[in-house]
Design an enzyme around this catalytic site. Structure first.
Site, PDB file in Angstrom:
ATOM      1  N   GLU A  44       0.836  -1.205   0.000  1.00  0.00           N
ATOM      2  CA  GLU A  44       0.000   0.000   0.000  1.00  0.00           C
ATOM      3  C   GLU A  44       0.870   1.253   0.000  1.00  0.00           C
ATOM      4  O   GLU A  44       1.979   1.251   0.547  1.00  0.00           O
ATOM      5  CB  GLU A  44      -0.918  -0.014   1.225  1.00  0.00           C
ATOM      6  N   CYS A  53      -2.273  -5.425  -5.065  1.00  0.00           N
ATOM      7  CA  CYS A  53      -2.650  -6.627  -4.317  1.00  0.00           C
ATOM      8  C   CYS A  53      -1.523  -7.657  -4.373  1.00  0.00           C
ATOM      9  O   CYS A  53      -0.665  -7.629  -5.274  1.00  0.00           O
ATOM     10  CB  CYS A  53      -3.891  -7.262  -4.916  1.00  0.00           C
ATOM     11  N   GLU A  55      -1.654 -10.767  -5.215  1.00  0.00           N
ATOM     12  CA  GLU A  55      -1.693 -11.605  -6.431  1.00  0.00           C
ATOM     13  C   GLU A  55      -0.953 -10.936  -7.583  1.00  0.00           C
ATOM     14  O   GLU A  55      -0.174 -11.549  -8.302  1.00  0.00           O
ATOM     15  CB  GLU A  55      -3.145 -11.828  -6.884  1.00  0.00           C
ATOM     16  N   CYS A  89      -7.715  -8.324  -9.846  1.00  0.00           N
ATOM     17  CA  CYS A  89      -6.760  -9.443  -9.860  1.00  0.00           C
ATOM     18  C   CYS A  89      -7.297 -10.633 -10.649  1.00  0.00           C
ATOM     19  O   CYS A  89      -6.541 -11.319 -11.334  1.00  0.00           O
ATOM     20  CB  CYS A  89      -6.396  -9.860  -8.436  1.00  0.00           C
TER      21      CYS A  89
HETATM   22  N1  THU Z   1      -5.921  -7.318  -1.158  1.00  0.00           N
HETATM   23  C1  THU Z   1      -5.084  -8.207  -1.743  1.00  0.00           C
HETATM   24  O1  THU Z   1      -3.852  -8.072  -1.687  1.00  0.00           O
HETATM   25  N2  THU Z   1      -5.630  -9.248  -2.398  1.00  0.00           N
HETATM   26  C2  THU Z   1      -6.965  -9.533  -2.442  1.00  0.00           C
HETATM   27  O2  THU Z   1      -7.361 -10.489  -3.063  1.00  0.00           O
HETATM   28  C3  THU Z   1      -7.910  -8.670  -1.747  1.00  0.00           C
HETATM   29  C4  THU Z   1      -7.361  -7.396  -1.202  1.00  0.00           C
HETATM   30  C5  THU Z   1      -5.334  -6.192  -0.430  1.00  0.00           C
HETATM   31  C6  THU Z   1      -5.489  -4.844  -1.049  1.00  0.00           C
HETATM   32  C7  THU Z   1      -5.370  -3.937   0.149  1.00  0.00           C
HETATM   33  O3  THU Z   1      -4.002  -3.681   0.398  1.00  0.00           O
HETATM   34  C8  THU Z   1      -5.912  -4.760   1.291  1.00  0.00           C
HETATM   35  O4  THU Z   1      -5.917  -6.087   0.846  1.00  0.00           O
HETATM   36  C9  THU Z   1      -7.303  -4.367   1.740  1.00  0.00           C
HETATM   37  O5  THU Z   1      -8.179  -4.352   0.686  1.00  0.00           O
END
Ligand code: THU
Length: 130
Positions: A44, A53, A55, A89
């Protein structure tokens, strides 16, 4: 590598995630067709919408190393339920990895395996380009 082992790698990848704002740690472990592993965590930034994310971190790492064929991706978070990939994703995974297995692991280390095409039915893809 079986899916239990792949899930363990996703759990390990979670420890390298960087989510100072949401505090929601996600780890991903992407397995290539030649059994190479690429790990990713969510990252983030203060410009919230530029977050990436777990993935997509894993997929872009693998692609930038020249990988093009994949078997499965495992996903772990600290939530009690199964963390399933967000819509963005799902599209990127389908576009770059094809219809791979998505292995979700919960806190009890139970697994839920779904084909990507089940998670993103009737998806747009290169077949639709003219
Ligand atoms: N997030 C992921 O990394 N993968 C997912 O499949 C769902 C959400 C992350 C994005 C963000 O940094 C945090 O989770 C909250 O949404």
């Amino acid at each position: 590598m079986n899916y239990e082992e792949l899930s363990e790698k996703a759990i390990q990848a979670k420890s390298k995630a960087y989510p100072p704002y949401s505090k929601f740690h996600v780890g991903a472990a992407l397995l290539t067709s030649k059994n190479k592993l690429y790990l990713g965590g969510n990252i983030e930034t203060p410009s919230y919408s530029l977050t990436i994310c777990a993935e997509r971190t894993a997929v872009f790492k693998a692609f930038s190393e020249g990988e093009r064929k994949f078997k499965a991706i495992a996903l772990a978070s600290d939530a009690p339920g199964f963390c399933s990939p967000c819509g963005a994703c799902r599209q990127v995974l389908l576009d770059l990895c094809g219809d791979i297995d998505v292995v979700m692991v919960n806190k009890k280390k139970e697994l839920k395996v779904m084909k990507l095409s089940k998670l993103i039915p009737f998806a747009f893809g290169d077949k639709d380009l003219i």
